[in-house]
Motif scaffolding. Sequence first.
Motif, PDB file in Angstrom:
ATOM      1  N   MET A 183       5.402  10.529  -3.881  1.00  0.00           N
ATOM      2  CA  MET A 183       5.536  10.688  -5.323  1.00  0.00           C
ATOM      3  C   MET A 183       4.361  11.510  -5.852  1.00  0.00           C
ATOM      4  O   MET A 183       3.216  11.256  -5.512  1.00  0.00           O
ATOM      5  CB  MET A 183       5.549   9.301  -5.981  1.00  0.00           C
ATOM      6  N   GLU A 184       4.639  12.506  -6.671  1.00  0.00           N
ATOM      7  CA  GLU A 184       3.585  13.329  -7.247  1.00  0.00           C
ATOM      8  C   GLU A 184       2.772  12.528  -8.254  1.00  0.00           C
ATOM      9  O   GLU A 184       3.234  11.529  -8.809  1.00  0.00           O
ATOM     10  CB  GLU A 184       4.207  14.548  -7.945  1.00  0.00           C
ATOM     11  N   GLU A 185       1.538  13.019  -8.509  1.00  0.00           N
ATOM     12  CA  GLU A 185       0.618  12.284  -9.381  1.00  0.00           C
ATOM     13  C   GLU A 185       1.210  12.008 -10.753  1.00  0.00           C
ATOM     14  O   GLU A 185       1.192  10.881 -11.242  1.00  0.00           O
ATOM     15  CB  GLU A 185      -0.688  13.069  -9.512  1.00  0.00           C
ATOM     16  N   ASN A 186       1.759  13.049 -11.428  1.00  0.00           N
ATOM     17  CA  ASN A 186       2.329  12.839 -12.757  1.00  0.00           C
ATOM     18  C   ASN A 186       3.560  11.951 -12.707  1.00  0.00           C
ATOM     19  O   ASN A 186       3.808  11.171 -13.620  1.00  0.00           O
ATOM     20  CB  ASN A 186       2.658  14.175 -13.410  1.00  0.00           C
ATOM     21  N   GLY A 187       4.310  12.075 -11.614  1.00  0.00           N
ATOM     22  CA  GLY A 187       5.479  11.216 -11.452  1.00  0.00           C
ATOM     23  C   GLY A 187       5.076   9.762 -11.313  1.00  0.00           C
ATOM     24  O   GLY A 187       5.719   8.867 -11.877  1.00  0.00           O
ATOM     25  N   LEU A 188       3.993   9.516 -10.567  1.00  0.00           N
ATOM     26  CA  LEU A 188       3.497   8.156 -10.416  1.00  0.00           C
ATOM     27  C   LEU A 188       3.056   7.595 -11.768  1.00  0.00           C
ATOM     28  O   LEU A 188       3.402   6.470 -12.127  1.00  0.00           O
ATOM     29  CB  LEU A 188       2.325   8.124  -9.433  1.00  0.00           C
ATOM     30  N   LYS A 189       2.320   8.384 -12.513  1.00  0.00           N
ATOM     31  CA  LYS A 189       1.833   7.922 -13.813  1.00  0.00           C
ATOM     32  C   LYS A 189       2.997   7.585 -14.735  1.00  0.00           C
ATOM     33  O   LYS A 189       3.001   6.538 -15.400  1.00  0.00           O
ATOM     34  CB  LYS A 189       0.942   8.988 -14.450  1.00  0.00           C
ATOM     35  N   ASP A 190       4.007   8.451 -14.768  1.00  0.00           N
ATOM     36  CA  ASP A 190       5.164   8.198 -15.621  1.00  0.00           C
ATOM     37  C   ASP A 190       5.911   6.943 -15.177  1.00  0.00           C
ATOM     38  O   ASP A 190       6.376   6.155 -16.015  1.00  0.00           O
ATOM     39  CB  ASP A 190       6.112   9.396 -15.601  1.00  0.00           C
ATOM     40  N   THR A 191       6.025   6.764 -13.857  1.00  0.00           N
ATOM     41  CA  THR A 191       6.706   5.573 -13.344  1.00  0.00           C
ATOM     42  C   THR A 191       5.940   4.315 -13.720  1.00  0.00           C
ATOM     43  O   THR A 191       6.522   3.318 -14.153  1.00  0.00           O
ATOM     44  CB  THR A 191       6.862   5.665 -11.817  1.00  0.00           C
ATOM     45  N   LYS A 236       6.815  -4.993 -15.845  1.00  0.00           N
ATOM     46  CA  LYS A 236       7.173  -5.224 -14.437  1.00  0.00           C
ATOM     47  C   LYS A 236       5.971  -4.942 -13.540  1.00  0.00           C
ATOM     48  O   LYS A 236       5.904  -3.945 -12.829  1.00  0.00           O
ATOM     49  CB  LYS A 236       8.367  -4.342 -14.059  1.00  0.00           C
ATOM     50  N   TRP A 237       5.013  -5.870 -13.572  1.00  0.00           N
ATOM     51  CA  TRP A 237       3.774  -5.666 -12.812  1.00  0.00           C
ATOM     52  C   TRP A 237       3.998  -5.726 -11.308  1.00  0.00           C
ATOM     53  O   TRP A 237       3.333  -5.029 -10.543  1.00  0.00           O
ATOM     54  CB  TRP A 237       2.714  -6.686 -13.247  1.00  0.00           C
ATOM     55  N   ARG A 238       4.929  -6.545 -10.862  1.00  0.00           N
ATOM     56  CA  ARG A 238       5.205  -6.611  -9.413  1.00  0.00           C
ATOM     57  C   ARG A 238       5.692  -5.265  -8.891  1.00  0.00           C
ATOM     58  O   ARG A 238       5.291  -4.817  -7.814  1.00  0.00           O
ATOM     59  CB  ARG A 238       6.246  -7.678  -9.102  1.00  0.00           C
ATOM     60  N   GLU A 239       6.546  -4.615  -9.657  1.00  0.00           N
ATOM     61  CA  GLU A 239       7.070  -3.318  -9.244  1.00  0.00           C
ATOM     62  C   GLU A 239       5.967  -2.262  -9.217  1.00  0.00           C
ATOM     63  O   GLU A 239       5.975  -1.364  -8.380  1.00  0.00           O
ATOM     64  CB  GLU A 239       8.208  -2.896 -10.166  1.00  0.00           C
ATOM     65  N   ILE A 240       5.004  -2.365 -10.137  1.00  0.00           N
ATOM     66  CA  ILE A 240       3.871  -1.436 -10.122  1.00  0.00           C
ATOM     67  C   ILE A 240       3.079  -1.596  -8.834  1.00  0.00           C
ATOM     68  O   ILE A 240       2.717  -0.608  -8.182  1.00  0.00           O
ATOM     69  CB  ILE A 240       2.968  -1.653 -11.348  1.00  0.00           C
ATOM     70  N   LEU A 241       2.808  -2.826  -8.441  1.00  0.00           N
ATOM     71  CA  LEU A 241       2.037  -3.049  -7.214  1.00  0.00           C
ATOM     72  C   LEU A 241       2.749  -2.484  -5.986  1.00  0.00           C
ATOM     73  O   LEU A 241       2.097  -2.006  -5.053  1.00  0.00           O
ATOM     74  CB  LEU A 241       1.777  -4.542  -7.020  1.00  0.00           C
ATOM     75  N   LYS A 242       4.064  -2.507  -5.984  1.00  0.00           N
ATOM     76  CA  LYS A 242       4.816  -2.008  -4.834  1.00  0.00           C
ATOM     77  C   LYS A 242       4.774  -0.490  -4.712  1.00  0.00           C
ATOM     78  O   LYS A 242       5.083   0.055  -3.643  1.00  0.00           O
ATOM     79  CB  LYS A 242       6.273  -2.469  -4.932  1.00  0.00           C
ATOM     80  N   LEU A 243       4.393   0.198  -5.776  1.00  0.00           N
ATOM     81  CA  LEU A 243       4.397   1.667  -5.744  1.00  0.00           C
ATOM     82  C   LEU A 243       3.408   2.244  -4.749  1.00  0.00           C
ATOM     83  O   LEU A 243       3.569   3.370  -4.281  1.00  0.00           O
ATOM     84  CB  LEU A 243       4.072   2.226  -7.140  1.00  0.00           C
ATOM     85  N   ASN A 244       2.375   1.501  -4.417  1.00  0.00           N
ATOM     86  CA  ASN A 244       1.325   2.021  -3.543  1.00  0.00           C
ATOM     87  C   ASN A 244       1.257   1.279  -2.214  1.00  0.00           C
ATOM     88  O   ASN A 244       0.218   1.212  -1.578  1.00  0.00           O
ATOM     89  CB  ASN A 244      -0.042   1.950  -4.241  1.00  0.00           C
ATOM     90  N   GLU A 245       2.372   0.727  -1.764  1.00  0.00           N
ATOM     91  CA  GLU A 245       2.362  -0.034  -0.521  1.00  0.00           C
ATOM     92  C   GLU A 245       2.165   0.837   0.704  1.00  0.00           C
ATOM     93  O   GLU A 245       1.612   0.406   1.705  1.00  0.00           O
ATOM     94  CB  GLU A 245       3.656  -0.838  -0.380  1.00  0.00           C
ATOM     95  N   ASN A 246       2.583   2.098   0.644  1.00  0.00           N
ATOM     96  CA  ASN A 246       2.543   2.939   1.843  1.00  0.00           C
ATOM     97  C   ASN A 246       1.571   4.100   1.776  1.00  0.00           C
ATOM     98  O   ASN A 246       1.306   4.739   2.772  1.00  0.00           O
ATOM     99  CB  ASN A 246       3.947   3.492   2.124  1.00  0.00           C
ATOM    100  N   SER A 247       1.021   4.407   0.597  1.00  0.00           N
ATOM    101  CA  SER A 247       0.181   5.595   0.478  1.00  0.00           C
ATOM    102  C   SER A 247      -0.798   5.447  -0.664  1.00  0.00           C
ATOM    103  O   SER A 247      -0.528   4.769  -1.641  1.00  0.00           O
ATOM    104  CB  SER A 247       1.046   6.833   0.246  1.00  0.00           C
ATOM    105  N   GLY A 306      -2.522  10.236  -6.235  1.00  0.00           N
ATOM    106  CA  GLY A 306      -3.096  10.038  -7.554  1.00  0.00           C
ATOM    107  C   GLY A 306      -3.245   8.584  -7.925  1.00  0.00           C
ATOM    108  O   GLY A 306      -3.651   8.263  -9.045  1.00  0.00           O
ATOM    109  N   ALA A 307      -2.934   7.693  -6.990  1.00  0.00           N
ATOM    110  CA  ALA A 307      -2.987   6.262  -7.277  1.00  0.00           C
ATOM    111  C   ALA A 307      -4.387   5.819  -7.677  1.00  0.00           C
ATOM    112  O   ALA A 307      -4.545   4.958  -8.553  1.00  0.00           O
ATOM    113  CB  ALA A 307      -2.508   5.467  -6.065  1.00  0.00           C
ATOM    114  N   LEU A 308      -5.408   6.407  -7.070  1.00  0.00           N
ATOM    115  CA  LEU A 308      -6.773   5.988  -7.363  1.00  0.00           C
ATOM    116  C   LEU A 308      -7.197   6.336  -8.780  1.00  0.00           C
ATOM    117  O   LEU A 308      -8.165   5.787  -9.298  1.00  0.00           O
ATOM    118  CB  LEU A 308      -7.756   6.600  -6.360  1.00  0.00           C
ATOM    119  N   LYS A 309      -6.498   7.256  -9.426  1.00  0.00           N
ATOM    120  CA  LYS A 309      -6.829   7.566 -10.811  1.00  0.00           C
ATOM    121  C   LYS A 309      -6.353   6.460 -11.756  1.00  0.00           C
ATOM    122  O   LYS A 309      -6.785   6.386 -12.901  1.00  0.00           O
ATOM    123  CB  LYS A 309      -6.221   8.903 -11.217  1.00  0.00           C
TER     124      LYS A 309
END
Length: 200
Positions: free
Chosen positions: A1-9, A18-29, A33-36
């Motif tokens: 997922m691109e950085e801006n796409g991650l932020k929008d998601t 939906k905090w659980r779904e947010i945590l799942k976004l970075n399970e594999n990588s 841009g996740a660190l931002k």
Amino acid sequence: MEENGLKDTVLGLYHLKKWREILKLNENSSDNGALKLLWVWPDEKNLFFIKRIVNDLACEGISSIGCGCGLLEWIINEATGLPVLGYEVNQEWWESKYSNPKFIKLNYVLNINEECLDSKYAILFCYFNDRDAFQKYIKNYRGNVVFIIGPGKENWKHTDPKPFSPDFGGCEWDLYSYQEVKNTGDYIAVYVRHNNYLNI
């Protein structure tokens, strides 16, 4: 997922709480841009470790120092129900068009003093990077519980203070407990003021 796409998601899920779904976004990588948005991506076990510590040590909530955009703090609050306050120093940046979106209300601190730190709250430093400022906060904090989140000894990332070798500027703090953040090499370390330990 691109950085801006991650932020929008993340923003979309945030608005849906939906905090659980947010945590799942970075399970594999972590290179998208996740660190931002989050320096650490905990799981539910980590969040409830924090809640247990806060409850066991009779704190009323958490004050997060240098909270950035406040996503971690929002997730902690949503997952555990704990009140979480976020503090930052650079209001000009965080109110500018260049900053990340803010997920909680930020409290801006100009002068570090005991009035800006509720002694009934634990204080949290997550990937903090200013030893002098850290020691000033500790000096002015009248409470008994400090969380430090950052890299373990084998982790290459830099932070100051480190979870297992902080310099409190004195010797009145003892390591109480700790937990690894998933299997990332990051840790949540908890310190208590030893002269008040029996009163906690």
